[in-house]
Design a protein around this motif. Sequence first.
Motif, PDB file in Angstrom:
ATOM      1  N   VAL A  98       3.510   8.928   0.208  1.00  0.00           N
ATOM      2  CA  VAL A  98       4.802   8.185  -0.177  1.00  0.00           C
ATOM      3  C   VAL A  98       4.350   6.807  -0.779  1.00  0.00           C
ATOM      4  O   VAL A  98       5.080   6.216  -1.745  1.00  0.00           O
ATOM      5  N   TRP A 113      -1.187  12.273  -4.619  1.00  0.00           N
ATOM      6  CA  TRP A 113       0.051  13.353  -4.918  1.00  0.00           C
ATOM      7  C   TRP A 113       1.120  12.423  -5.178  1.00  0.00           C
ATOM      8  O   TRP A 113       1.479  11.366  -4.262  1.00  0.00           O
ATOM      9  N   GLY A 136      -0.063  -2.518  -9.627  1.00  0.00           N
ATOM     10  CA  GLY A 136      -0.322  -3.666 -10.442  1.00  0.00           C
ATOM     11  C   GLY A 136       0.140  -3.067 -12.040  1.00  0.00           C
ATOM     12  O   GLY A 136       0.554  -3.805 -12.961  1.00  0.00           O
ATOM     13  N   GLY A 182      -4.441  -1.888  -9.689  1.00  0.00           N
ATOM     14  CA  GLY A 182      -4.148  -0.471  -9.036  1.00  0.00           C
ATOM     15  C   GLY A 182      -2.994   0.142  -9.428  1.00  0.00           C
ATOM     16  O   GLY A 182      -2.378  -0.382 -10.514  1.00  0.00           O
ATOM     17  N   GLU A 211      -2.348  -6.283  -4.888  1.00  0.00           N
ATOM     18  CA  GLU A 211      -3.557  -6.091  -4.612  1.00  0.00           C
ATOM     19  C   GLU A 211      -3.825  -5.347  -3.294  1.00  0.00           C
ATOM     20  O   GLU A 211      -5.220  -5.326  -3.028  1.00  0.00           O
ATOM     21  N   GLY A 212      -3.142  -4.616  -2.886  1.00  0.00           N
ATOM     22  CA  GLY A 212      -3.321  -3.688  -1.600  1.00  0.00           C
ATOM     23  C   GLY A 212      -3.229  -4.267  -0.479  1.00  0.00           C
ATOM     24  O   GLY A 212      -2.806  -5.340  -0.166  1.00  0.00           O
ATOM     25  N   ALA A 214     -10.148  -7.130  -9.676  1.00  0.00           N
ATOM     26  CA  ALA A 214     -11.260  -7.445  -9.106  1.00  0.00           C
ATOM     27  C   ALA A 214     -12.561  -6.514  -9.444  1.00  0.00           C
ATOM     28  O   ALA A 214     -13.533  -6.911  -9.912  1.00  0.00           O
ATOM     29  N   GLY A 215     -12.162  -5.207  -9.523  1.00  0.00           N
ATOM     30  CA  GLY A 215     -13.157  -4.007  -9.812  1.00  0.00           C
ATOM     31  C   GLY A 215     -13.539  -4.303 -11.313  1.00  0.00           C
ATOM     32  O   GLY A 215     -12.936  -4.475 -11.947  1.00  0.00           O
TER      33      GLY A 215
HETATM   34  C1  FAD Z   1      -7.113   8.543   2.052  1.00  0.00           C
HETATM   35  C2  FAD Z   1      -5.648   8.153   1.359  1.00  0.00           C
HETATM   36  C3  FAD Z   1      -4.887   9.176   0.793  1.00  0.00           C
HETATM   37  C4  FAD Z   1      -3.577   8.637   0.070  1.00  0.00           C
HETATM   38  N1  FAD Z   1      -2.740   9.688  -0.331  1.00  0.00           N
HETATM   39  C5  FAD Z   1      -1.722   9.409  -0.830  1.00  0.00           C
HETATM   40  C6  FAD Z   1      -1.026  10.271  -1.560  1.00  0.00           C
HETATM   41  O1  FAD Z   1      -1.219  11.445  -1.771  1.00  0.00           O
HETATM   42  N2  FAD Z   1       0.197   9.888  -2.223  1.00  0.00           N
HETATM   43  C7  FAD Z   1       0.611   8.801  -2.208  1.00  0.00           C
HETATM   44  O2  FAD Z   1       1.811   8.294  -2.564  1.00  0.00           O
HETATM   45  N3  FAD Z   1      -0.035   7.704  -1.448  1.00  0.00           N
HETATM   46  C8  FAD Z   1      -1.171   7.996  -0.849  1.00  0.00           C
HETATM   47  N4  FAD Z   1      -2.103   6.873  -0.402  1.00  0.00           N
HETATM   48  C9  FAD Z   1      -1.491   5.425  -0.397  1.00  0.00           C
HETATM   49  C10 FAD Z   1      -1.799   5.144  -1.899  1.00  0.00           C
HETATM   50  O3  FAD Z   1      -3.327   5.435  -2.245  1.00  0.00           O
HETATM   51  C11 FAD Z   1      -1.391   3.574  -2.096  1.00  0.00           C
HETATM   52  O4  FAD Z   1      -0.018   3.367  -1.563  1.00  0.00           O
HETATM   53  C12 FAD Z   1      -1.535   3.197  -3.258  1.00  0.00           C
HETATM   54  O5  FAD Z   1      -2.780   3.236  -3.891  1.00  0.00           O
HETATM   55  C13 FAD Z   1      -1.136   1.552  -3.340  1.00  0.00           C
HETATM   56  O6  FAD Z   1      -1.296   1.120  -4.639  1.00  0.00           O
HETATM   57  P1  FAD Z   1      -1.449  -0.399  -5.017  1.00  0.00           P
HETATM   58  O7  FAD Z   1      -1.838  -0.683  -6.337  1.00  0.00           O
HETATM   59  O8  FAD Z   1      -0.492  -1.271  -4.067  1.00  0.00           O
HETATM   60  O9  FAD Z   1      -2.770  -0.837  -4.087  1.00  0.00           O
HETATM   61  P2  FAD Z   1      -4.393  -0.475  -4.420  1.00  0.00           P
HETATM   62  O10 FAD Z   1      -4.365   0.942  -4.740  1.00  0.00           O
HETATM   63  O11 FAD Z   1      -5.125  -0.750  -3.129  1.00  0.00           O
HETATM   64  O12 FAD Z   1      -4.866  -1.201  -5.359  1.00  0.00           O
HETATM   65  C14 FAD Z   1      -4.936  -2.618  -5.457  1.00  0.00           C
HETATM   66  C15 FAD Z   1      -5.875  -3.048  -6.448  1.00  0.00           C
HETATM   67  O13 FAD Z   1      -6.100  -4.549  -6.488  1.00  0.00           O
HETATM   68  C16 FAD Z   1      -7.447  -4.773  -6.585  1.00  0.00           C
HETATM   69  N5  FAD Z   1      -7.933  -6.122  -5.751  1.00  0.00           N
HETATM   70  C17 FAD Z   1      -7.741  -6.309  -4.476  1.00  0.00           C
HETATM   71  N6  FAD Z   1      -7.907  -7.662  -4.172  1.00  0.00           N
HETATM   72  C18 FAD Z   1      -8.002  -8.120  -5.319  1.00  0.00           C
HETATM   73  C19 FAD Z   1      -8.069  -9.537  -5.698  1.00  0.00           C
HETATM   74  N7  FAD Z   1      -8.283 -10.475  -4.565  1.00  0.00           N
HETATM   75  N8  FAD Z   1      -8.146 -10.015  -6.967  1.00  0.00           N
HETATM   76  C20 FAD Z   1      -8.036  -9.181  -7.970  1.00  0.00           C
HETATM   77  N9  FAD Z   1      -7.840  -7.713  -7.687  1.00  0.00           N
HETATM   78  C21 FAD Z   1      -7.800  -7.398  -6.418  1.00  0.00           C
HETATM   79  C22 FAD Z   1      -8.223  -3.595  -6.197  1.00  0.00           C
HETATM   80  O14 FAD Z   1      -9.379  -3.601  -6.614  1.00  0.00           O
HETATM   81  C23 FAD Z   1      -7.341  -2.533  -6.595  1.00  0.00           C
HETATM   82  O15 FAD Z   1      -7.672  -2.191  -7.844  1.00  0.00           O
HETATM   83  C24 FAD Z   1      -3.069   7.089   0.211  1.00  0.00           C
HETATM   84  C25 FAD Z   1      -4.143   6.406   0.668  1.00  0.00           C
HETATM   85  C26 FAD Z   1      -5.449   6.852   1.431  1.00  0.00           C
HETATM   86  C27 FAD Z   1      -6.073   5.801   2.034  1.00  0.00           C
END
Ligand code: FAD
Length: 435
Positions: free
Chosen positions: A292, A49, A18, A15, A157-158, A37-38
């Motif tokens: 944020v 945003w 990563g 994501g 991985e969120g 994973a996807g």
């Molecule tokens: C409705 C909503 C609106 C939002 N709006 C905003 C906004 O406007 N601005 C902002 O800054 N933030 C916003 N956020 C928060 C933002 O989406 C997250 O902070 C951001 O996506 C975090 O990124 P990440 O890569 O840490 O996690 P994620 O985006 O969750 O990405 C994690 C990735 O890891 C993969 N994964 C999960 N488990 C595994 C595994 N076991 N093995 C391999 N891959 C795996 C998933 O498929 C995914 O692709 C919002 C959140 C939501 C829910």
Amino acid sequence: MVRKDGYDVIVVGGGPAGCAVALAFGRNGAEVLVLEAGPGPARAFAGEWLHPAGAAALARWGVELPEDAHARGTGFVIYPHDRSAPIELPYPGAGTALGFEHRVLVGAMRARLSAEPGVTLRTGSRVTAVRDDLVRYVDYATGQTIDARGRLIVGAEGRPSVVRRALELPDDDRRLGHAAGLLIDHVSLPFEGRGHVVLGGPGPILLYRVAPETVRVVLDVPRHRHGRSLDPLWPEYCDRLPADLRSPVLRALRDGDLRWASVGVRRRCSHGRGSMVLVGDAAGYVHPLTAVGLTLALTDAETLARTHDLEEYRRDRAARTRVPELLGVSLYEILSQRDPVSDAVSVSVYHLWRTSPTERERMMGFLGTENTSTPRFVATFTRCLLLAARRLAVAAASGQRGAPAAIGSGLRWMRWLVRGTALGRTCGTTPADPR
Ligand SMILES: Cc1cc2nc3c(=O)[nH]c(=O)nc-3n(C[C@H](O)[C@H](O)[C@H](O)COP(=O)(O)OP(=O)(O)OC[C@H]3O[C@@H](n4cnc5c(N)ncnc54)[C@H](O)[C@@H]3O)c2cc1C
């Protein structure tokens, strides 16, 4: 079982966080494996945003969003719950934010990864276990289980994080409700370029442009109001929406693609241990109201690649993410709840934003993660609480009911602020949380 040896960095999750880690390390010449994973393009309804600090990081990595699939943002406009005039909050300086659909951001970041010679992205690869330097994943295309070794393992991985589990950290998140997302085309926003935050409905409504012709509408649905349909809540949201947008939003609700996501909060208690570190939502997250999460995810990645000592990364992030986190929790609680204390604090916050250019600028510095000074945050927050206390005292003196409960609730806020800042306590998610 297949064994593969020897990556500098293995990133769990492809994501925003990563991809950012892989870009930041790839540029330093590291051999990086990203396991996602996807199986295909990202589909989640999530961050759209990006504050100027995050947009600047994207530019440094050479990530380019398609011209017809993003928009620029110059700050926010708040529609107060008491229906007083909207308050504009521009970003200080020349910084601009970006608005886009989540899939567009992730697609552009993954496309940029493919140009980094040291980076390998494997989609359709779910990590099932992590131990020390070993990462086990299942390759969906072949059904094989594969072990890979890395000197550094990054949990990106969120929210449901395997690396977090390996670190034996608590799953202490708190569900706040849901966000319902819609797209509407060919409409004008009352304040073009601004992210609109409309208060006073069942939950805040967010409106922002994600492409030259397209606006995202996010309806925040608190947990206690969540049902299978938005129909019973629609009149309350509708009553708050700018008049010109009511019909297009209603049409999109009936005919469009309504997307749901759960929203919640988990404070950052740890950024990892030994050779395992956490970035982005795997480390912690707040309600999307302050937008944020993405900016923190990208700045986590930059900091990790810049620091040569993992302890330094952990110290830096523990210090610099505290204010955005406290702001995310407190603004959501204050601006979305409707009780005497939240109302009094909300009105005090509006007053400060309207009357003090310094507080407006400070607020946007906190929001955009460019001002991470805890003492400054405490000073602003305390000022709002004192203004609210004065308002409540006047109400109590005039015999209004509910004053004792309001004082109790005000004291809980003070306790939460002290624990979250001066005492450096990172757990305990909201003022209502007794931990
Ligand atoms: C409705 C909503 C609106 C939002 N709006 C905003 C906004 O406007 N601005 C902002 O800054 N933030 C916003 N956020 C928060 C933002 O989406 C997250 O902070 C951001 O996506 C975090 O990124 P990440 O890569 O840490 O996690 P994620 O985006 O969750 O990405 C994690 C990735 O890891 C993969 N994964 C999960 N488990 C595994 C595994 N076991 N093995 C391999 N891959 C795996 C998933 O498929 C995914 O692709 C919002 C959140 C939501 C829910």
